[in-house]
Design an enzyme around this catalytic site. Sequence first.
Site, PDB file in Angstrom:
ATOM      1  N   CYS A 425      37.006  82.914  58.061  1.00 52.76           N
ATOM      2  CA  CYS A 425      36.727  82.983  59.402  1.00 52.76           C
ATOM      3  C   CYS A 425      36.161  84.440  59.803  1.00 52.76           C
ATOM      4  O   CYS A 425      35.227  84.553  60.669  1.00 52.76           O
ATOM      5  CB  CYS A 425      38.091  82.707  60.120  1.00 52.76           C
ATOM      6  SG  CYS A 425      39.347  83.622  59.880  1.00 52.76           S
ATOM      7  N   HIS A 469      43.427  83.663  62.550  1.00 52.04           N
ATOM      8  CA  HIS A 469      42.100  83.294  62.591  1.00 52.04           C
ATOM      9  C   HIS A 469      41.103  84.227  63.343  1.00 52.04           C
ATOM     10  O   HIS A 469      41.754  85.309  64.079  1.00 52.04           O
ATOM     11  CB  HIS A 469      42.112  82.096  63.417  1.00 52.04           C
ATOM     12  CG  HIS A 469      40.691  81.204  63.528  1.00 52.04           C
ATOM     13  ND1 HIS A 469      40.085  81.048  62.389  1.00 52.04           N
ATOM     14  CD2 HIS A 469      39.912  80.676  64.546  1.00 52.04           C
ATOM     15  CE1 HIS A 469      39.037  80.306  62.473  1.00 52.04           C
ATOM     16  NE2 HIS A 469      38.796  80.092  63.918  1.00 52.04           N
ATOM     17  N   ASP A 484      33.323  79.256  67.784  1.00 52.90           N
ATOM     18  CA  ASP A 484      34.162  79.192  66.566  1.00 52.90           C
ATOM     19  C   ASP A 484      33.177  79.120  65.406  1.00 52.90           C
ATOM     20  O   ASP A 484      33.068  77.817  65.264  1.00 52.90           O
ATOM     21  CB  ASP A 484      35.389  78.634  66.697  1.00 52.90           C
ATOM     22  CG  ASP A 484      36.219  79.056  65.680  1.00 52.90           C
ATOM     23  OD1 ASP A 484      35.710  79.557  64.521  1.00 52.90           O
ATOM     24  OD2 ASP A 484      37.404  78.272  65.652  1.00 52.90           O
TER      25      ASP A 484
END
Lengths: 674, 322
Positions: A425, A469, A484
């Site tokens: 991420c 995250h 995202d």
Amino acid sequence: MKARQLQGWRAPGTQGPEQSSVAQLLWLLLLVLIVSTPHLRTLPAWVSGIMLVAAVWRLGAAWNRWPLPGRIVRGTLTLASALAVGFTWRQISGLEAGSALLVLMLALKLLETHSARDRALVVLIAWFVLFAAFLREQSLGGVPLLAAGVLVGTLALLQAARRRQAIPPATGLLLTTRLLAHAVPLALALFLLFPRLPAPLWALPSGGHNGRTGLSSQMSPGDITSLALSDAPAFRVRFEGPPPERAQLYWRGPVLESFDGRRWRTLPDAGRKHQHAVPLRQLPAGARVHKYEIVLEPHHQRWLLPLETPLGWDVADASLSASRELLSTRPIAARSAWRGRSATLPRFREARAPEAATLAVNASRNPRSLALAGEMRAAAGSDRAYLRNILGMFRQQAFYYTLEPPALGDEPVDDFLFRTRSGFCEHYASAFALLARAAGIPARVVTGYQGGEMNPLADYLIVRQSDAHAWTEVWLDGYWERYDPTAAVAPERVDAGMAAALPGSVGADLPLLGSSPWFGRVAFGWDALNAQWDRWVLAFGPEQQNALLGRLGFSSPSLRDLALVCAVTASTILLLFTWLTLRDRAREQDPLEQSWQLLCQRLSRLSRPRKPEETPGEYSAMVIAARPELAGPLTSLTALYLRLRYEGVPSRTEILRFRRLVRQLRLPPANARG
Amino acid sequence: MAMARNATALANTDQLQQARLLGEQVNREVGQVILGKQTEIELAFTCLLAGGHLLIEDVPGVGKTLLARALAAVLGLSFRRIQFTSDMLPADIIGMSVFEQEAARFRFHPGPVFAHIVLADEINRSTPKAQSALLEAMEENQVTVDGETHALPVPFFVIATQNPLHQAGTHPLPESQLDRFLMRLGLGYPAEGLERKLLRGEDRRLLLGELKPVVDSAGLMALRAAARELFLSDALLDYVQALVRYTRQSALFELGLSPRGAQDLVMAARCLALLHGHPGVHPDEVKAVFAAVAGHRLRPRPGSQAAVRDPARLVLESVPIP
């Protein structure tokens, strides 16, 4: 009954020097073992070694009559231990050094256990060591050891004070359990009512906790080549009402706005135009608002990790930073709970223009990425289309999601976008934010947690460290919008969690999540128990206390009221126990027997106390032989007592008459010999 | 329950008074013959009243026979003496069937055991076979010869004597047989002054003829029944149980008091209390009979204190009165 069991018990220190029996020693050693276990796990091996030597030496002395060390040897050992602790930790206080010193002194005290006083001292030090273990471990898992320590400690104290043979273990355990059971109501009352202060009186020295969790005020994806997954819980959440969908569970932590081409950092509030943000007032139609309670594990940072986007919270001194991080004023050093309200929104309105830093691009770094951004923006036509195209690039081209990415060089984003093309991420969020900024769109990286797992046995969500995250926010048309990019590469990460996003072999590395369903159930059950423990025991603070007292009819009591209630309750319980004990004793001895004892006591001043094996007739005959002038009244009194006690069931009036006669009996002064 | 018993006890004040007077009378009468042995006389009478048998362990010539005869005389009971010898057969004790020519049938000739008071002198000189014939009769209160049962007189009271010194050719009674005697007493030598009186005075045996019976057997049985009715307080039973428990749990003894021993202890204490004229049993009475009732039933652990000192005394000194 009670008195009989306690026969042979003597207050510590009331007897001369004498040897400890082997049974007494074994109890002490068991206690020492129990109380030092939580410490020895983290202390260096030489501490355990010294403890072992001391224990073996003491046992050898008891069994094989080895000589115990003399005063000089003991003194040298004590000094050497203190010095060794000082050299190891460069201090003799603090959690590690302090507990090491305490454990060592406990072990050395074993070498001088001669009298009941010494043994009692060992037990008291052991209890102190046991309480010090609280500084390390407060979870439910530590409770059995703690309970064992209290039980064995009490038993060892009983044994320590014995003069001759030890109490048999079964009897001792029963007696100890009864003693402790007597203490339970008082302990409960003090736990519930003892005034709780909003802030701890002392701060726990935090030995190297910082940065151990998934939260940090900076991030540089290129430096990480292997992300260790930990299933340790970060926090637990209980929703009022149905929880949001998993893909909407973004728990907002540090917002990273400053980027130097390699490293992302938070921008401190100091030096900004606007230091605080205000919670949203107007929500778009159809926005769902969720109420929840979060129990945070201590992470020694200030982020409270609300569900995005926070609307309200019950932490009095918390504030929303300019970048909409919910911060408490103090680092979260203990497990703590707070309640909040949030709306799950993909974008939110921000009246203020973003900081200049959210546009800053280090032009000397990552030149290929900047060039790519220029090309793509020109081709896309609009900002939104451009951003969509970037996501599409991640999705369609050969980008991979992995926890073990190759190291990145001096131009990390260039390396990632054009060479390695695999990462987690942070890599994607970092690249996406840079590409947005390069095209003139304000962008920032938001870190925190995504997702979580419902405990099927209890109604709450566990968010683990492995759910950490990073995502991005870009500023478009007066709104901060969440993008995202990881979801573009590995949608399963957001929809189903980390384990689903990884290939099978890597997923199995997750200690609990990847194993059998049965084991998973046990783990969830244990976690549910732990959560209850946290919620009802550890998190019992001033608010819960106030709520409890409020239910009892004391609304918002002052500290003085609390102290008063606490003192009154504790004294009531103590008085109740005293009364019960006295009543038991009175019941054990009927008034007839009491009067007879009184008579014997009075007569003992004239001659000698009655021997326990002497019958009433024998004793009074002895007294009469010594003081013949008492023959008349004593003979009739003894005859009356014998008649009442042994020749039928006496009536109450007869007993009272006997008592009156005993009280009225005139005795000559002790020294006047007739 | 206790109240009801108490009421009966109080209703029999006259009986208690009588019992006390009788006890004093027996002590006085027998005490004329046997000087300075009031305690032993009282215990022997208590034993008889309780329906138990008495074992006297002492050297010859201290007045064992005299005690037995004197008791028989004042109680108006028949008396027989059996001198035990090593060649004695059971028939010599219990009797035998003899064929009668004229009647042409067997007729039972009762042995010396058929008397109210039987003195079994030097019981350890005979073989266990002869001993057990007497012990069976003591236990059953009857004898069986050739399939025919013959009841012994009531009351039936055996005073056995045995020489405590180990002598050649004797068979000391085993523990199981000892348990059948309610009491064991030693008479001991008379005190110096009394012995002088004894030496100066006339032969005590001649005094026996002057003793008048003070009670008959029916009166004795009525007293025994009254003793069973005496009040036993909880405190006293606590004391008895504490004593018994001590003999069983203490490291001093290999063998403690049996349940029969405990029952005998209570019965003996009841009878003594009755002779004292008490409506209930005092701990003093338990203490008074304890050595006689328990002494021969306890087996001290070799090497312990009890093997050296008087074990019954040790027990009494260790158990507090509740």
